[in-house]
Scaffold this active site. Sequence first.
Site, PDB file in Angstrom:
ATOM      1  CB  CYS A   1      -0.931   0.024   1.198  1.00 32.23           C
ATOM      2  SG  CYS A   1      -2.209  -1.248   1.142  1.00 32.23           S
ATOM      3  CB  THR A   2       3.768   2.292   2.066  1.00 32.89           C
ATOM      4  OG1 THR A   2       3.055   2.158   3.302  1.00 32.89           O
ATOM      5  CG2 THR A   2       4.698   3.489   2.140  1.00 32.89           C
TER       6      THR A   2
END
Length: 152
Positions: free
Chosen positions: A46-47
Site C-alpha cells: 500500500c505504501t
Amino acid sequence: MAIDIGTKAPDFELKNQHGELVKLSDFRGSKNVVLLFFPFAFTGVCTGELCAVRDALPNFVGDDVQLLAVSNDSPFTLRVFAEQEGFEYPLLSDFWPHGNVSRAYGVFDEDKGCALRGTFIIDKEGVVRWSVVNGLPDARDLDEYIKALGEL
C-alpha cells in the site's frame, strides 16, 4: 464482485485525513474521479502504491481529474500516514460503519476486514468507465490508470 463498468457509481460521504467530509457527488459535472481503494495504511505494498501515485500526482489531480484514496483505517491513522509519507491528496476513511463504501463498490474482503486493491475511474457524469481489482498482495499498474484517463 466489483460494480460493472457503465453503471452509476454509488455516491458516498467520507471523512478525509483532516476530518473534512468529502462527497463523490461534489465532483459530478466538473471532474473525473480516480477512486482507489487500498487495504491498510503503513503496509509495504500500500505504501509503495500510494507513494508511486504521489510521485506521479499531476496525472491524477488537476482541473479535470481528482484522486480519492479510500481505506478502512480510521481518519486519525490516515492523517499520520499522510503526514509521514507526504500525501497531499485525500485519504478517505471507510472506517465506520466499517467498510460500507467498500462493500457498495464490491471490493470489501469480509474475511480480512479490509478493502481489496480496487480502482474505479468515474467520469464527470458519475458513471464508472474503467476498473481493476487486484488481490491484497498484488500491486496495481499506474500506467493503466493514466491510459484509461486519457481515453475519457
